[in-house]
Design an enzyme around this catalytic site. Structure first.
Site, PDB file in Angstrom:
ATOM      1  N   GLN A   1      -2.369   2.584  10.060  1.00 30.93           N
ATOM      2  CA  GLN A   1      -1.041   2.529   9.423  1.00 30.93           C
ATOM      3  C   GLN A   1       0.007   3.291  10.226  1.00 30.93           C
ATOM      4  O   GLN A   1       1.194   2.997  10.141  1.00 30.93           O
ATOM      5  CB  GLN A   1      -1.103   3.113   7.996  1.00 30.93           C
ATOM      6  CG  GLN A   1      -1.851   2.261   6.996  1.00 30.93           C
ATOM      7  CD  GLN A   1      -3.272   2.726   6.834  1.00 30.93           C
ATOM      8  OE1 GLN A   1      -3.896   3.197   7.789  1.00 30.93           O
ATOM      9  NE2 GLN A   1      -3.816   2.613   5.639  1.00 30.93           N
TER      10      GLN A   1
ATOM     11  N   ARG B   1      -7.269  -0.118  -6.910  1.00 37.43           N
ATOM     12  CA  ARG B   1      -7.489   0.984  -5.961  1.00 37.43           C
ATOM     13  C   ARG B   1      -7.595   2.284  -6.760  1.00 37.43           C
ATOM     14  O   ARG B   1      -6.773   2.543  -7.629  1.00 37.43           O
ATOM     15  CB  ARG B   1      -6.348   1.062  -4.922  1.00 37.43           C
ATOM     16  CG  ARG B   1      -6.308  -0.182  -4.020  1.00 37.43           C
ATOM     17  CD  ARG B   1      -5.465   0.040  -2.792  1.00 37.43           C
ATOM     18  NE  ARG B   1      -6.105   0.964  -1.868  1.00 37.43           N
ATOM     19  CZ  ARG B   1      -5.477   1.472  -0.810  1.00 37.43           C
ATOM     20  NH1 ARG B   1      -4.216   1.175  -0.564  1.00 37.43           N
ATOM     21  NH2 ARG B   1      -6.103   2.297   0.015  1.00 37.43           N
TER      22      ARG B   1
ATOM     23  N   ASN C   1      -5.017  12.665   0.705  1.00 41.34           N
ATOM     24  CA  ASN C   1      -4.175  11.819   1.569  1.00 41.34           C
ATOM     25  C   ASN C   1      -5.110  11.071   2.515  1.00 41.34           C
ATOM     26  O   ASN C   1      -6.341  11.243   2.468  1.00 41.34           O
ATOM     27  CB  ASN C   1      -3.160  12.679   2.334  1.00 41.34           C
ATOM     28  CG  ASN C   1      -2.063  11.842   2.972  1.00 41.34           C
ATOM     29  OD1 ASN C   1      -1.426  11.039   2.291  1.00 41.34           O
ATOM     30  ND2 ASN C   1      -1.855  11.988   4.268  1.00 41.34           N
ATOM     31  N   LYS C   2      -4.543  10.226   3.344  1.00 47.67           N
ATOM     32  CA  LYS C   2      -5.327   9.365   4.234  1.00 47.67           C
ATOM     33  C   LYS C   2      -6.384  10.158   4.996  1.00 47.67           C
ATOM     34  O   LYS C   2      -6.128  11.277   5.449  1.00 47.67           O
ATOM     35  CB  LYS C   2      -4.364   8.656   5.191  1.00 47.67           C
ATOM     36  CG  LYS C   2      -4.988   7.658   6.134  1.00 47.67           C
ATOM     37  CD  LYS C   2      -5.818   6.609   5.434  1.00 47.67           C
ATOM     38  CE  LYS C   2      -5.078   5.829   4.381  1.00 47.67           C
ATOM     39  NZ  LYS C   2      -5.940   4.954   3.572  1.00 47.67           N
TER      40      LYS C   2
ATOM     41  N   ASP D   1      -1.616  10.980  -1.942  1.00 48.92           N
ATOM     42  CA  ASP D   1      -1.950   9.911  -2.887  1.00 48.92           C
ATOM     43  C   ASP D   1      -2.251  10.476  -4.267  1.00 48.92           C
ATOM     44  O   ASP D   1      -2.098   9.787  -5.272  1.00 48.92           O
ATOM     45  CB  ASP D   1      -3.139   9.113  -2.339  1.00 48.92           C
ATOM     46  CG  ASP D   1      -2.755   8.445  -1.031  1.00 48.92           C
ATOM     47  OD1 ASP D   1      -2.232   7.327  -1.063  1.00 48.92           O
ATOM     48  OD2 ASP D   1      -2.913   9.090   0.032  1.00 48.92           O
TER      49      ASP D   1
ATOM     50  N   ARG E   1       0.865  -1.179   0.000  1.00 51.41           N
ATOM     51  CA  ARG E   1       0.000   0.000   0.000  1.00 51.41           C
ATOM     52  C   ARG E   1       0.898   1.224   0.000  1.00 51.41           C
ATOM     53  O   ARG E   1       2.122   1.113   0.091  1.00 51.41           O
ATOM     54  CB  ARG E   1      -1.024  -0.007   1.147  1.00 51.41           C
ATOM     55  CG  ARG E   1      -0.659  -0.648   2.433  1.00 51.41           C
ATOM     56  CD  ARG E   1       0.450  -0.001   3.201  1.00 51.41           C
ATOM     57  NE  ARG E   1       0.211   1.406   3.418  1.00 51.41           N
ATOM     58  CZ  ARG E   1       1.125   2.279   3.699  1.00 51.41           C
ATOM     59  NH1 ARG E   1       2.400   1.917   3.821  1.00 51.41           N
ATOM     60  NH2 ARG E   1       0.846   3.546   3.867  1.00 51.41           N
ATOM     61  N   GLY E   2       0.266   2.414  -0.081  1.00 48.83           N
ATOM     62  CA  GLY E   2       1.058   3.632  -0.197  1.00 48.83           C
ATOM     63  C   GLY E   2       1.247   3.931  -1.678  1.00 48.83           C
ATOM     64  O   GLY E   2       1.501   3.023  -2.484  1.00 48.83           O
ATOM     65  N   ALA E   3       1.131   5.226  -2.013  1.00 48.90           N
ATOM     66  CA  ALA E   3       1.056   5.611  -3.421  1.00 48.90           C
ATOM     67  C   ALA E   3       2.205   5.075  -4.279  1.00 48.90           C
ATOM     68  O   ALA E   3       1.988   4.440  -5.327  1.00 48.90           O
ATOM     69  CB  ALA E   3       0.988   7.136  -3.514  1.00 48.90           C
TER      70      ALA E   3
HETATM   71  O1  MRU Z   1      -4.507   3.288   2.132  1.00 52.51           O
HETATM   72  P1  MRU Z   1      -3.024   3.429   2.014  1.00 52.51           P
HETATM   73  O2  MRU Z   1      -2.261   2.939   3.194  1.00 52.51           O
HETATM   74  O3  MRU Z   1      -2.474   2.912   0.695  1.00 52.51           O
HETATM   75  O4  MRU Z   1      -2.910   4.989   1.976  1.00 52.51           O
HETATM   76  C1  MRU Z   1      -1.853   5.657   1.494  1.00 52.51           C
HETATM   77  C2  MRU Z   1      -1.153   6.273   2.603  1.00 52.51           C
HETATM   78  O5  MRU Z   1      -0.425   5.586   3.277  1.00 52.51           O
HETATM   79  C3  MRU Z   1      -1.267   7.673   2.924  1.00 52.51           C
HETATM   80  O6  MRU Z   1      -2.359   8.319   2.465  1.00 52.51           O
HETATM   81  C4  MRU Z   1       0.069   8.313   2.648  1.00 52.51           C
HETATM   82  O7  MRU Z   1       0.225   9.416   3.421  1.00 52.51           O
HETATM   83  C5  MRU Z   1       0.251   8.660   1.201  1.00 52.51           C
HETATM   84  S1  MRU Z   1       0.992   7.422   0.319  1.00 52.51           S
HETATM   85  C6  MRU Z   1       2.596   7.936   0.341  1.00 52.51           C
END
Ligand code: MRU
Length: 368
Positions: A207, A95, A258-259, A248, A55-57
């Site tokens: 996370q 996603r 972002n999250k 993201d 996960r994570g962009a």
């Molecule tokens: O749902 P996720 O864990 O894939 O979400 C992404 C993230 O971890 C955050 O939004 C993060 O700050 C950006 S991704 C570098």
């Protein structure tokens, strides 16, 4: 980054030829178990992204790129084009919010244009490796540029630690290496600047608690885990010198998805004159969008992620527990959008800029 003294990336291959295997760190097992998993098929890759083993962009983008390599090498002889189109679509649908996914698939599409199956295997491998290497290198540079901001804050604090609040996980686990928001923190720590991180737990999937706290601990960076709603209180009491998060998807005027919960941190930072930075590599920009609130697709995930929490029980087993009445309905938006006006600056691999179209284009003039 190092795990118990050994350097890891979040995605890599081992072996060669027919035996070459794609490996990832299963992030759903962290922090209680460090588990490496092999992905063999496009369906394995899609499941890993959808269920957030990765996960994570940045890492989602790199995984999609390697997924294309797996698609090419597992494609049936006669039906190459149709299989590839179907695989790309499956990967794209995993996603919706992070730009990096579609960006990586588009790069692979260009790299493979006009190639037959045999040449495509090599080309897809080379492009996936380039995307992964670039991701790691861009994140390293984000660290260098963000370091300047932390250095300045440190100079004003006369030896006291710079208190940095972050939300979710935008560390090396969210990319191929180094991370975006945490890269400047690691750079500052490595340079001997005293830093301390407030780690938002980041409900519902936590996370911050499970990944950011683990990463920072592995690297020896001082930190404290806080409840998601604590940030405003800490800012009111002068206990936060800066906020830095990842992103993201960021639009051409600097609105940043972002999250979920990031927007509330930005509002609190604005109200308390605390600088709020967003760190991202260029693969996270979506130059086709202007207004993030109306334009960025926000993923809504399974409501059980809100209703059920998992963690290590006293028996030493990972267990899932229901935290609400069994019939309580829930909703689970995974991201929110912070408008550019609340963002002090964007930290990119090309430098730091204002969160505005003018600021972004000053670093990326080719997008004008
Ligand atoms: O749902 P996720 O864990 O894939 O979400 C992404 C993230 O971890 C955050 O939004 C993060 O700050 C950006 S991704 C570098």
């Amino acid at each position: 980054m190092n795990v118990n003294g050994r350097h890891y990336r979040t995605i890599w291959t081992e072996g060669s030829g027919e035996e070459e295997t794609l490996l990832i760190i299963d992030q759903t097992a962290l922090p209680h178990e460090f588990r490496v998993v092999a992905l063999h098929s496009v369906d394995d890759v899609c499941r890993a992204v959808r269920e957030m083993l990765v996960r994570g962009a940045g890492l989602i983008g790199a995984t999609a790129a390697w997924g294309v390599w797996i698609a090419v090498r597992t494609a049936p002889e006669g039906d190459f084009a149709a299989f590839m189109a179907q695989s790309m679509e499956k990967l794209r649908a995993t996603r919706p919010t992070a730009s990096n996914l579609v960006w990586a698939l588009e790069r692979q599409k260009k790299a493979l244009a006009g190639l037959g199956r045999k040449e495509a295997v090599e080309a897809a491998h080379a492009e996936a490796q380039t995307i992964a290497d670039e991701d790691a290198e861009f994140c390293r540079r984000i660290g260098e540029h963000g370091l300047g901001i932390i250095r300045e804050l440190a100079a004003r604090k006369g030896g006291q630690p710079v208190n940095i609040l972050t939300h979710c996980n935008a560390g090396w686990l969210a990319f191929v290496d180094h991370g975006s928001a945490l890269s400047p923190v690691y750079a500052a720590f490595n340079a001997g600047i005293p830093v301390h991180v407030w780690v938002d737990e980041t409900r519902p999937r936590n996370q911050g608690a499970s990944l950011t706290a683990w990463e920072l601990g592995m690297h020896g960076v001082p930190h404290d885990l806080i409840a998601d709603n604590a940030g405003g209180h800490l800012m009111q009491h002068g206990m936060v010198d800066m906020v830095i998060t990842g992103a993201d998807r960021v639009t051409r005027r600097g609105d940043a998805a972002n999250k979920i919960g990031t927007y509330l941190k930005a509002l609190a930072a604005h109200d308390n004159n605390v600088p709020f930075y967003v760190a991202l590599p260029s693969s996270t920009f979506d130059f086709s969008l202007y207004d993030g609130v109306s334009g960025i697709p926000i993923e809504e995930r399974n409501a059980d992620e809100v209703r059920i929490m998992s963690g290590l029980s006293e028996k030493g087993q990972v267990e899932r527990v229901l935290i609400c009445p069994a019939d309580t309905p829930a909703r689970n938006w995974a991201f929110d959008v912070t408008p550019a006006r609340l963002i002090t600056g964007l930290v990119t691999e090309r430098g730091v800029c204002e969160a505005s179209e003018r600021g972004i284009l000053s670093l990326y003039p080719e997008q004008a």
